[in-house]
Design a protein around this motif. Structure first.
Motif, short mmCIF file in Angstrom:
data_model
loop_
_atom_site.label_atom_id
_atom_site.label_comp_id
_atom_site.label_asym_id
_atom_site.label_seq_id
_atom_site.Cartn_x
_atom_site.Cartn_y
_atom_site.Cartn_z
N PRO A 51 1.29 -1.66 -0.40
CA PRO A 51 -0.16 -0.25 0.32
C PRO A 51 0.92 1.68 -0.13
CG PRO A 51 -0.04 -0.81 2.93
CD PRO A 51 0.54 -1.48 0.85
N ILE A 52 2.09 1.14 0.23
CA ILE A 52 3.31 1.91 0.09
C ILE A 52 3.56 2.32 -0.73
CG2 ILE A 52 5.31 3.31 1.31
CD1 ILE A 52 2.28 4.32 3.01
N ASP A 53 5.03 1.86 -1.05
CA ASP A 53 5.66 2.14 -2.43
C ASP A 53 7.14 0.93 -2.62
OD1 ASP A 53 6.58 3.04 -5.05
OD2 ASP A 53 7.46 4.91 -4.05
N PHE A 54 6.72 0.01 -2.72
CA PHE A 54 7.75 -1.26 -2.81
C PHE A 54 8.51 -0.91 -2.12
CE2 PHE A 54 7.03 0.64 -8.18
CZ PHE A 54 6.60 -0.60 -8.09
N GLN A 55 8.68 -0.93 -0.99
CA GLN A 55 9.53 -1.24 0.25
C GLN A 55 10.04 -2.58 -0.03
OE1 GLN A 55 10.16 2.16 2.50
NE2 GLN A 55 9.29 2.05 0.39
N PRO A 56 11.19 -2.77 1.28
CA PRO A 56 11.59 -4.03 1.04
C PRO A 56 10.50 -4.97 2.43
CG PRO A 56 13.64 -2.66 2.34
CD PRO A 56 11.72 -1.55 1.86
N ARG A 57 9.67 -4.51 2.60
CA ARG A 57 8.87 -5.71 3.26
C ARG A 57 7.02 -4.65 3.57
NH1 ARG A 57 10.64 -8.94 6.99
NH2 ARG A 57 10.64 -10.94 5.18
N GLU A 58 6.10 -5.26 2.89
CA GLU A 58 5.29 -4.45 2.64
C GLU A 58 4.35 -5.34 3.33
OE1 GLU A 58 3.52 -1.23 0.85
OE2 GLU A 58 5.23 -0.67 -0.51
N PRO A 59 2.53 -4.82 3.90
CA PRO A 59 2.04 -6.29 3.44
C PRO A 59 1.00 -6.12 2.25
CG PRO A 59 1.12 -4.08 5.00
CD PRO A 59 2.57 -3.74 4.44
N PHE A 60 0.03 -7.06 2.18
CA PHE A 60 -0.24 -7.44 0.80
C PHE A 60 -1.22 -5.90 1.02
CE2 PHE A 60 -3.04 -9.65 3.60
CZ PHE A 60 -4.66 -9.29 2.75
N HIS A 61 -1.36 -5.47 -0.76
CA HIS A 61 -1.93 -4.32 -0.84
C HIS A 61 -3.64 -4.35 -0.18
CE1 HIS A 61 -3.52 -0.57 -2.20
NE2 HIS A 61 -2.50 0.02 -2.56
N PRO A 62 -4.46 -3.74 0.75
CA PRO A 62 -5.50 -3.77 0.65
C PRO A 62 -6.97 -4.14 -0.47
CG PRO A 62 -5.03 -1.73 1.53
CD PRO A 62 -4.20 -2.25 0.77
N LEU A 63 -6.48 -3.21 -1.36
CA LEU A 63 -7.10 -3.74 -2.50
C LEU A 63 -7.53 -5.00 -3.01
CD1 LEU A 63 -6.14 -0.65 -5.09
CD2 LEU A 63 -8.99 -0.95 -4.09
N PHE A 64 -6.56 -6.26 -2.92
CA PHE A 64 -6.53 -7.00 -3.41
C PHE A 64 -7.55 -7.93 -3.00
CE2 PHE A 64 -1.68 -6.21 -4.86
CZ PHE A 64 -1.78 -6.55 -6.09
N GLY A 65 -8.22 -8.56 -3.46
CA GLY A 65 -9.69 -9.22 -2.78
C GLY A 65 -10.92 -8.06 -2.25
N ALA A 66 -10.60 -6.80 -2.56
CA ALA A 66 -11.66 -5.65 -1.81
C ALA A 66 -12.62 -5.47 -3.57
CB ALA A 66 -10.89 -4.52 -1.11
N MET A 67 -12.15 -6.03 -4.77
CA MET A 67 -13.05 -5.50 -5.63
C MET A 67 -13.18 -6.61 -6.83
SD MET A 67 -11.07 -1.79 -7.02
CE MET A 67 -12.34 -1.35 -8.55
#
Length: 715
Positions: free
Chosen positions: A378-394
């Motif tokens: 959800p931020i920008d290609f960080q070394p570690r991120e949680p998956f984007h909340p849009l996945f599964g929301a549309m």
């Protein structure tokens, strides 16, 4: 004297020809050095039969000839008749022999791009068949067979069916028309626009071969921060020349569309997507593009983000803008990929939430030939991120994955960081959109909601450096992206194993330690850059090196202090219900794993929680002590990586060994820099000492804060 000079020059030329400079990537068709295996292969493969004259089948035939001659150490003849050991490669329509040997239903199961490789008998002659429903599928099958030889796999009793799980598998080049590359760390753009269309650099052909070998079937040539000039006739002719080359390898070209192009190119008074003149302009522009490039794939669009024009400039929605372009390319079977990377400094809410807030209400409003392209986090290609909340929301909209292959936030091309574990971490994440097992991979491959349109994109790490990617090991990320785009169920270890064998050697004394080095490298990088859920604490603009103290950017959400929020009481971004409530954008099952300090994995702790400096971690250490431990462990891990690499010298050619050795020394220096700068800065808030026994920073915080990088690459 002249003879000596001539001899030295000749030796220099010969050495340069023999040198392993990395240009061949993983397509090194060197003679197999295992003599018994070589003899076995030579007995199994005696000739080639590739009926058909399409451009793609011609490429498949040439690849077989080149690859087998190199690997087997002898010329393999082309012939029309079938004998023992013939490789028969073709489609159902080009070969009656294949139609007789492979049931049609099996070919249908492989899909339009999948392939079958089978050991069969034709007229009592044992042969190997490579077949597919399409010419591109045959080409993919040819590359797969060559991969088996390169990695020393058995060729007896072959029975392989392979089908891509995702339809559109693309590279996104952030290349500008002046040949600079945004977030490119391997030289200038490989597209030599000035000499196109008249001069076709052989590099374009090798680029297409490399992509086809891992199943990539599309390339977006231009930066998402788009330049409207690429849509003019002179540049379309240049694009057409590239498209002609790539078509021979089953690859379509796409372009980025600047939303304001009607105003900039033809003086229209507006770019409003609901304006009839604007809609007609794009319709005519699309028709013009398809006249020059009949197999043009469509548009990728960045709009109303980071200063780019878009439909919101005219009070319209992202769906309005995407649908206008979709209508323009639909008669030509084109698609539109509309990026969801949007955020606004004017909105006081957490940047984490903004893409979801803008796109979730538009679900179901996009045309059938539109995909919304979503970054992995959800931020920008960080070394570690949680998956984007849009996945599964549309559920009513096909979502397309966007990964970053180039290492914008991961040490550029000086750090060895194998990204397959990062990609897999996201792909295997469970969104719980339709219960357990609703993984991100099932969202983007269309199977979760029954979408027939599916896609995945990787922001390319390719430049005109001789080895394509700057760091010899950075090639592994291009390779890994392609293999996962084809089959996201492959493991990081399997892909690393393949790549190492093809790129270096099949010697187990090299493969085993080098594979472990690759698999651990991303986690080590997180440790010395952004441990425990820290994120976006890199230098502004260039994103090179640590700068957690930065707080004077043009917009707040470009500043690291926006993300870590360190003060005397603690550190971290509270995204629970007590904070920004970004966690509310996930399903309850997902929220549950992150919403409490007790449950949240420490890898994501500071992503979702504000934590006191004296909070007790699972290790028994305080947060401050654990932060120190992570940073120091990351540096020590890089030093261990250096030792591992040095031990592999007997198995690696001198040129690449020395290049990696030097780059690992750079990586160690940068890891120490990251550790020292971050801990010295955060210590001003924690007011706690770096624990005894650790080597102390050799410079002051003021020294690190004073470093400047005005010419860092990739800006």
């Amino acid at each position: 004297m002249k003879r000596t000079i001539c001899t030295l020059l000749l030796l220099t030329v010969l050495n340069s020809l023999l040198a392993e400079d990395g240009y061949r990537l993983w397509l090194r068709y060197d003679r197999i050095d295992n003599k018994p295996l070589l003899q076995q292969y030579q007995a199994l493969i005696t000739s080639i039969h590739v009926p058909g004259a399409s451009p793609v089948l011609v490429s498949a035939r040439q690849e077989l000839l080149t690859g087998l001659q190199g690997l087997l150490g002898k010329k393999i003849p082309l012939q029309d008749r079938i004998t023992t050991g013939t490789i028969v490669a073709g489609t159902y329509t080009t070969s009656h022999l294949i139609r007789a040997a492979i049931p049609a239903r099996e070919l249908q199961q492989a899909g339009s791009e999948g392939f079958i490789i089978r050991s069969v008998n034709i007229n009592q002659q044992p042969v190997i068949i490579i077949t597919a429903a399409s010419d591109a599928g045959v080409l993919y099958g040819v590359f797969h067979l060559l991969r088996l030889l390169q990695t020393h796999q058995p060729l007896q009793a072959l029975s392989i069916t392979s089908t891509p799980k995702i339809q559109h598998r693309l590279l996104n080049h952030w290349d500008n028309l002046n040949r600079t590359v945004e977030r490119g760390y391997a030289g200038f753009s490989i597209w030599d626009w000035h000499r196109l269309p008249g001069y076709i650099d052989p590099r374009y052909i090798d680029y297409a071969r490399a992509n086809a070998s891992i199943g990539i079937n599309g390339t977006v040539l231009t930066n998402v921060n788009a330049n409207a000039n690429v849509l003019t006739k002179p540049y379309l002719l240049k694009v057409a020349a590239l498209a002609s080359v790539f078509h021979r390898y089953g690859i379509k070209v796409y372009l980025t569309a600047r939303f304001s192009a009607p105003v900039e190119l033809d003086g229209l008074k507006t770019a409003d997507p609901l304006d009839p003149q604007v809609r007609e302009w794009w319709k005519q522009k699309a028709a013009e593009i398809y006249r020059y490039i009949p197999n043009f794939g469509g548009f990728l669009v960045k709009a109303n983000s980071e200063g780019q024009p878009g439909p919101q400039n005219y009070g319209r929605t992202h769906a309005d803008g995407a649908n206008m372009l979709a209508d323009a390319v639909a008669p030509h079977h084109g698609i539109v990929m509309w990026r969801a990377f949007v955020y606004s400094n004017e909105k006081p809410d957490d940047r984490f939430k903004q893409a979801y807030d803008e796109f979730k209400p538009l679900d179901g409003q996009f045309r059938k030939n539109v995909m919304v392209q979503v970054k992995n986090g959800p931020i920008d290609f960080q070394p570690r991120e949680p998956f984007h909340p849009l996945f599964g929301a549309m559920p009513a909209t096909p979502l397309m994955m966007e990964f970053q292959i180039t290492q914008e936030y991961l040490g550029f091309a000086t750090n060895l960081v194998y990204l397959a574990p990062l990609f897999k971490e996201c792909l295997d994440s469970d969104t719980y959109a339709k219960g357990k097992g609703s993984t991100v991979s099932r969202v983007i491959n269309g199977s979760l909601e029954g979408h027939t349109l599916s896609g995945i994109a990787g922001v390319a790490n390719i430049g005109n450096d001789v080895n394509w990617c700057g760091h010899p090991f950075a090639q592994s990320n291009w390779y890994a992206f392609g293999r996962l785009a084809w089959d996201h169920d492959l493991s990081s270890a399997t892909i690393a194993h393949e790549w190492l064998r093809q790129t270096f050697t099949n010697n187990a004394n090299f493969i085993n330690p080098a594979q472990q080095l690759l698999l651990a490298s991303r986690e080590h990088t997180v440790q010395y850059m952004t441990p425990l859920g820290l994120h976006h604490i890199m230098g502004n603009s260039h994103h090179y090196g640590p700068a957690p103290w930065t707080n004077k950017a043009a917009r707040a959400d470009w500043d690291p202090v926006y993300y870590h929020k360190a003060d005397s009481t603690g550190i971290g971004f509270d995204r629970t219900a007590n904070g920004s409530n970004a966690l509310a954008q996930y399903r309850p099952e997902v929220r549950k794993q992150w919403e409490t300090l007790a449950n949240c994995p420490e890898a994501y702790l500071l992503w979702f929680h504000r934590v006191k400096w004296d909070h007790r971690m699972a290790s028994g250490k305080t947060l401050w002590e654990e932060l120190c431990a992570q940073y120091y462990a990351g540096v020590e891990a890089v030093r261990h990586m250096q030792q591992t690499w040095n031990s592999l010298q007997p198995y690696v050619d001198p040129q690449r060994f020395e290049q990696v050795r030097q780059l690992m020394a750079v990586q160690e220096n940068e890891a120490v820099w990251w550790r020292n700068a971050c801990l010295l800065y955060f210590q001003t808030y924690s007011r706690m000492p770096i624990p005894a026994g650790y080597e102390q920073p050799g410079q002051t915080l003021e020294y690190y804060m004073g470093l400047r990088f005005p010419y860092a690459p990739g800006i």
